[in-house]
Design an enzyme around this catalytic site. Structure first.
Site, mmCIF file in Angstrom:
data_model
loop_
_atom_site.group_PDB
_atom_site.id
_atom_site.type_symbol
_atom_site.label_atom_id
_atom_site.label_comp_id
_atom_site.label_asym_id
_atom_site.label_seq_id
_atom_site.Cartn_x
_atom_site.Cartn_y
_atom_site.Cartn_z
ATOM 1 N N ASP A 487 0.847 -1.315 -0.019
ATOM 2 C CA ASP A 487 -0.254 0.009 -0.106
ATOM 3 C C ASP A 487 1.108 1.107 0.056
ATOM 4 O OD1 ASP A 487 -2.755 -0.513 -0.032
ATOM 5 O OD2 ASP A 487 -2.844 -1.177 2.195
ATOM 6 N N CYS A 488 2.028 1.204 0.383
ATOM 7 C CA CYS A 488 3.056 2.442 0.677
ATOM 8 C C CYS A 488 3.985 2.638 -0.658
ATOM 9 C CB CYS A 488 3.800 2.167 1.845
ATOM 10 S SG CYS A 488 2.471 2.009 3.017
#
Ligand code: GLC
Ligand code: GLC
Length: 814
Positions: A487-488
């Site tokens: 997600d990052c």
């Protein structure tokens, strides 16, 4: 130093001192009513949805860290002294403090000045309520006169609003009290038809429902004025902060034991029967009274508790193993399976690190959670798959999250995480392999919950697969969108404004940045889909899928390989990420683990090289690090990953979720020693002796362990709700122990350490109990199977055609 011990026989972890490095928690409830409870009785409860139906209030990140919960106070009515048997909130110097976290229940107790008190907290099956069963024994040589006080603080239902909208909320709180039952009915007068109640089996001497009256001005939970005084004020809350507190007076002979039951529950009335009489504003209590009466009876409570234990024994009996390693046994047989239930139920919504407000059920997360849960309650897995698929979009993309109460996709986060759709294929494949229930593929499922848009689930899987083919980048690799599994890693974000969400800010049109991870995922999902198509008699479709998979594999070889390991991605400038050419972030774990587990590079040496690079550059004593070298500064073009200080979270933390991918990859290469070694490095039970460093619970996985670039290397964080639970369970049971579900039956294909002489297991699969005995005859992983004494070819045990319900499988490894 340790803070307790495992009681494997009772399937409990026993905490023996209250001042654990962090609150060590447990979950109550596993269906619709849930509670989180810490080892000092902190925590809160909710119905179905931790944001929209919060029953009790909890203040996260408090001082001390964990404050507020299901507190009981005992007061010696002769001396006036009072204390809490769960240590918090009064924090007395207790004798014999223990907290037993078990399967769906927690018992906390202690002794103080000769008074022994234990509370068993649990949620009965099929009920929307929790029980606190308090047992008190007077171990003094003389009589004792005690007051028992209960306390909880109600939440005004929507936890987000409750924590922010004070100008309204301080005026809306409402309660009713009747026969000692405290009813919390805020907003019932308008659009809600549900309320909470808090009651007890003893004679209620006094009560309070207004917090300020109970605790007193400028006081907190550690010294409520009502408890100190030995009498509550019978306050009725109008606005401010409604609470529930009872006082019950008990007299004990020396040696006498008494029990008292508190019940906290959630109840809904039919919309047209909210009030009684109908034209009044008085809560209709007729529908709830039978439930209350039932659970104030200690015999019924005892039976409910036995039923809960039986339920869990049944669930856990589906797979039990006996290996030479106690940590493997304990996690597989008890705690990892148990954690899989929690992650299935709550996704990433409510723990002591997830506030219950921000995230509902994640599309990616929930599909992966199925891997560890599907064998336990397949019918619930089926329902979850259909709910998830209904948040699928017509493009084949998916909402990243949805709210469990409404089952609607969450528009704040939206879609365009380009890995999301493929997890649905993997979730469905896991379900089919476990159950053989092919009918699920024909279920009509809408897109975006729009009535009229229904198509068979099978069609959804096709669209998921095609979603990637419609979104290929310059190298023919999948475009990453907002992010892939990581997600990052936000390659289209380019955020330079504080406070922007890395996940939803998009400043680039997204036509360049590509993900090698999604390519690996595509290969795995594509193979599963081809298998499914083949079995549905769609040979042409299967062939097409395999052709696309082969093409993607070739692309990975050509553009996704860096010489010694798989690349991670290409950024918006078309530059490599996760390459020896990079200054930082030269090698990432995700593509090593996932490409190899998907079967990429198994036959041309790439997989072996990739795994050796993992061992050389990423593996540490505390687990395998996400990437190296850590990013030392913020890179605009990489996003949130570089926002974390080195060693934490996705910036070179040990992200436990992806470690099992490497374990599976090693198992695929036949390296049982390495696979199990990696497994043991992050196994929480194996880390119990380093509890002061690890800090999180030794019975469940945490999302992350600080990597070697961090000043707190080895410290775990964010326990409980993580894909780590399902993936580790899947890796150890299906790949290392090799008891693997398949479309055609149960495969037995262990890749265990060389030093193991074998192991035993029992697996209930599609209604048949398999007793499995694995024995080592040589050092390799070659399997020879005998089924009920008869040798069979291959490693898949076919389902017995003759109605047998028990099968003996003997596997010899050579
Ligand atoms: C969190 C998320 C998960 C994501 C992972 C890596 O655990 O819940 O969806 O894959 O972080 O960023
Ligand atoms: C945050 C977290 C990450 C998580 C994501 C979910 O970025 O750091 O781990 O997966 O939120 O949206």
């Amino acid at each position: 130093m340790t803070f307790g011990f495992f009681d494997d026989e009772h399937r409990e972890y026993v905490i023996t001192r209250p001042d654990t490095p962090l609150p060590w928690i447990n979950y109550l409830g596993c269906q619709a009513y849930f509670g989180i409870i810490s080892n000092t009785a902190g925590g809160y409860s909710f119905y179905r949805d931790a944001r929209l139906r919060r029953i009790t209030r909890y203040r996260y990140n408090n001082v001390p860290f964990d404050l507020g919960g299901r507190y009981i106070y005992l007061r010696d009515d002769e001396s006036g002294e009072f204390w809490s048997p769960s240590w918090q909130p009064t924090r007395h110097d207790l004798e014999n403090y223990t907290c037993r976290h078990g399967m769906g229940y927690t018992v906390i107790g202690s002794r103080y000045r000769g008074i022994e008190a234990h509370t068993n907290y649990f949620v009965p099956l099929d009920e929307n309520l929790e029980i606190w069963q308090l047992t008190i024994t007077n171990q003094r040589s003389k009589r004792a006169a005690l007051s028992v006080f209960s306390s909880i603080e109600f939440c005004l239902w929507d936890a987000q609003d409750d924590a922010t909208n004070f100008q309204r909320n301080f005026s809306i709180g409402q309660v009713e009290v009747e026969d000692g039952v405290i009813y919390h009915k805020t907003e019932y007068r308008e659009r809600r038809n549900h309320f909470a109640y808090f009651t007890c089996s003893g004679k209620v001497e006094t009560f309070d429902t207004q917090r300020e009256v109970f605790v007193g001005p400028y006081r907190g939970w550690e010294r409520p004025v009502g408890v100190e005084r030995g009498r509550l004020a019978n306050s009725i809350a109008h606005g401010w902060a409604p609470i529930g507190a009872h006082q019950v007076k008990l007299e004990f002979e020396s040696g006498e034991t008494q029990q008292i039951i508190f019940v906290l529950g959630y109840h809904e009335n039919p919309q047209n029967q909210k009030f009684d009489p109908p034209d009044s504003q008085t809560l209709n209590k007729r529908t709830v009274k039978p439930v209350i009466a039932k659970y104030l009876d200690s015999a019924i409570v005892d039976t409910a508790f036995q039923n809960l234990r039986r339920y869990w024994n049944g669930l856990l009996s589906i797979l039990q193993v006996e290996t030479p390693d106690v940590h493997t046994n304990r996690m597989v047989n008890i705690w990892n399976a148990y954690q899989c239930m929690a992650t299935f139920n709550l996704s990433r919504s409510a723990s002591f690190y997830e506030s219950g407000i921000g995230r509902g059920l994640g599309f990616r997360d929930s599909n992966q959670d199925l891997l560890g849960f599907v064998h336990m309650v397949p019918s619930r897995a089926r329902e979850r798959i259909l709910d998830l698929a209904a948040t699928h979009l017509p493009t084949g993309g998916a909402y990243h999250q949805y709210q469990p109460l409404t089952k609607r996709g969450n528009n704040d986060v939206g879609s365009n995480f380009n890995d999301d759709p493929h997890w649905l294929i993997l979730g469905v494949a896991a379900y089919l392999k476990e159950t053989g229930d092919w009918s699920i593929l024909d279920e009509p499922v809408p897109y975006d919950n729009q009535p009229g848009s229904e198509q068979p689930l099978y069609e959804h899987l096709q669209r998921s697969f095609k979603y990637t083919l419609d979104r290929l980048g310059p190298h023919g690799l999948p475009l990453i969108g907002r992010a892939d599994w990581n997600d990052c890693l936000n390659l289209n974000c380019f955020s330079d404004t504080p406070g922007q969400s890395f996940q939803t800010t998009t400043n680039k049109d997204g036509k360049v940045a590509e993900s090698v991870f999604i390519a690996g995922l595509f290969v795995l999902a594509g193979r599963e889909l081809a298998d499914i198509a083949q079995r549905r008699g769609l040979a042409e479709e299967a062939k097409d899928h395999l052709a696309q998979v082969a093409k993607m594999e070739a692309t990975i070889r050509q553009h996704g390989w860096d010489g010694e390991w798989f690349l991670r991605a290409y950024d918006d400038f078309g530059r490599k990420i996760g390459s020896k050419e990079c200054l930082e972030g030269k090698i990432f774990i995700e593509t090593q683990g996932f490409c190899v587990l998907a079967g990429v590079g198994l036959d041309d040496g790439m997989a072996v090289k990739s795994m050796d690079s993992v061992s050389k550059y990423l593996a540490t004593e505390h687990g395998i690090i996400l990437q190296q070298p850590a990013y030392s500064k913020y890179y605009l073009e990489l996003g949130e990953i570089s926002s974390y200080p080195p060693g934490y979270k996705e910036n070179a933390g040990i992200f436990c979720h992806n470690n099992p991918w490497v374990m599976i990859a090693e198992a695929r290469l036949g390296n049982g020693d390495r696979a199990h070694d990696y497994y043991s490095r992050i196994n929480p039970s194996a880390r119990e002796p380093i509890g002061e460093l690890h800090r999180c619970e030794p019975y469940v996985y945490a999302q992350m362990i600080a990597g070697r670039d961090a000043p707190t290397y080895g410290e775990a964080k964010n326990s409980w709700l993580t894909g780590t639970a399902a993936w580790n369970y899947y890796a150890i049971t299906q790949w290392i122990l090799g008891i693997r579900t398949s479309f055609d039956g149960l495969r037995i294909s262990p890749v265990i350490p060389k030093s193991w002489r074998g192991f035993k297991a029992t697996r209930i699969f599609r209604g048949v109990t398999y007793h499995i005995v694995v024995e080592r005859a040589g050092e390799g992983n070659q399997v020879a199977l005998r089924v009920d004494g008869v040798p069979i070819k291959g490693d898949t045990v076919p389902l017995p055609g003759d109605g047998r319900r028990e099968v003996l499988v003997q596997a010899t490894l050579s």
